[in-house]
Design a protein around this motif. Structure first.
Motif, PDB file in Angstrom:
ATOM      1  N   CYS A 156      45.220  36.726  34.475  1.00  0.00           N
ATOM      2  CA  CYS A 156      44.572  35.873  35.477  1.00  0.00           C
ATOM      3  C   CYS A 156      44.836  34.404  35.182  1.00  0.00           C
ATOM      4  O   CYS A 156      44.972  33.596  36.112  1.00  0.00           O
ATOM      5  CB  CYS A 156      43.073  36.153  35.552  1.00  0.00           C
TER       6      CYS A 156
ATOM      7  N   ILE B 166      46.586  34.177  44.316  1.00  0.00           N
ATOM      8  CA  ILE B 166      45.952  34.912  43.222  1.00  0.00           C
ATOM      9  C   ILE B 166      45.253  36.143  43.775  1.00  0.00           C
ATOM     10  O   ILE B 166      44.913  36.201  44.951  1.00  0.00           O
ATOM     11  CB  ILE B 166      44.944  34.030  42.439  1.00  0.00           C
ATOM     12  N   THR B 167      45.035  37.115  42.908  1.00  0.00           N
ATOM     13  CA  THR B 167      44.354  38.333  43.344  1.00  0.00           C
ATOM     14  C   THR B 167      42.871  38.038  43.561  1.00  0.00           C
ATOM     15  O   THR B 167      42.317  37.132  42.930  1.00  0.00           O
ATOM     16  CB  THR B 167      44.492  39.451  42.294  1.00  0.00           C
ATOM     17  N   PRO B 168      42.238  38.804  44.422  1.00  0.00           N
ATOM     18  CA  PRO B 168      40.794  38.614  44.622  1.00  0.00           C
ATOM     19  C   PRO B 168      39.996  38.769  43.328  1.00  0.00           C
ATOM     20  O   PRO B 168      39.051  38.035  43.084  1.00  0.00           O
ATOM     21  CB  PRO B 168      40.421  39.696  45.638  1.00  0.00           C
ATOM     22  N   LYS B 169      40.390  39.719  42.478  1.00  0.00           N
ATOM     23  CA  LYS B 169      39.677  39.913  41.214  1.00  0.00           C
ATOM     24  C   LYS B 169      39.802  38.670  40.338  1.00  0.00           C
ATOM     25  O   LYS B 169      38.818  38.214  39.759  1.00  0.00           O
ATOM     26  CB  LYS B 169      40.196  41.131  40.462  1.00  0.00           C
ATOM     27  N   CYS B 170      40.997  38.114  40.260  1.00  0.00           N
ATOM     28  CA  CYS B 170      41.178  36.902  39.448  1.00  0.00           C
ATOM     29  C   CYS B 170      40.388  35.733  40.044  1.00  0.00           C
ATOM     30  O   CYS B 170      39.793  34.953  39.298  1.00  0.00           O
ATOM     31  CB  CYS B 170      42.652  36.545  39.315  1.00  0.00           C
TER      32      CYS B 170
ATOM     33  N   ASP C 295      48.101  33.684  36.664  1.00  0.00           N
ATOM     34  CA  ASP C 295      47.962  33.540  38.117  1.00  0.00           C
ATOM     35  C   ASP C 295      47.385  32.176  38.481  1.00  0.00           C
ATOM     36  O   ASP C 295      47.817  31.540  39.445  1.00  0.00           O
ATOM     37  CB  ASP C 295      47.060  34.630  38.700  1.00  0.00           C
TER      38      ASP C 295
END
Length: 115
Positions: free
Chosen positions: A65, A43-47, A68
């Protein structure tokens, strides 16, 4: 309210970094760190921060998100949130966090995938 959310997010980033840097002494911690490192790459850091904000604060999660999170998998989601909520400063509200974790998972799996 946004200030509290920012402070909470910052707190969890710091906690995550400390636990990633501190030497691991037990088998249980080694396993948690392995899962942590395996799951967070999906997953992305923001998510990841948004998920933490939803479970440990009052944040919201976008549909992308959520997708994700579902792609990351329930085992990863459960393990990571449990790992964070087991910290001494959070353990008093662990039941509440685990319920929010499960509610978030249910919400995310109910969102249809867009093609």
């Amino acid at each position: 309210m946004a200030k509290l959310s920012t402070q909470l997010t910052t707190l969890f980033i710091v906690v995550a970094l400390v636990y990633a840097i501190v030497p691991v002494f037990s088998v249980e911690e080694v396993e948690a760190k392995r899962v942590w490192n395996t799951c967070l790459v999906k997953i992305t850091p923001k998510c990841a921060l948004d998920i933490i904000d939803v479970v440990f604060g009052n944040g919201t999660l976008s549909d992308s998100c959520c997708h994700d999170l579902v792609k990351e998998g329930k085992a990863c989601h459960d393990t990571l949130i449990k790992y964070i909520s087991d910290r001494p400063s959070l353990i008093a509200k662990e039941t509440q966090y685990l319920k929010k974790r499960d509610d978030l998972w249910a919400q995310c799996v109910s969102i249809p995938k867009t093609v």
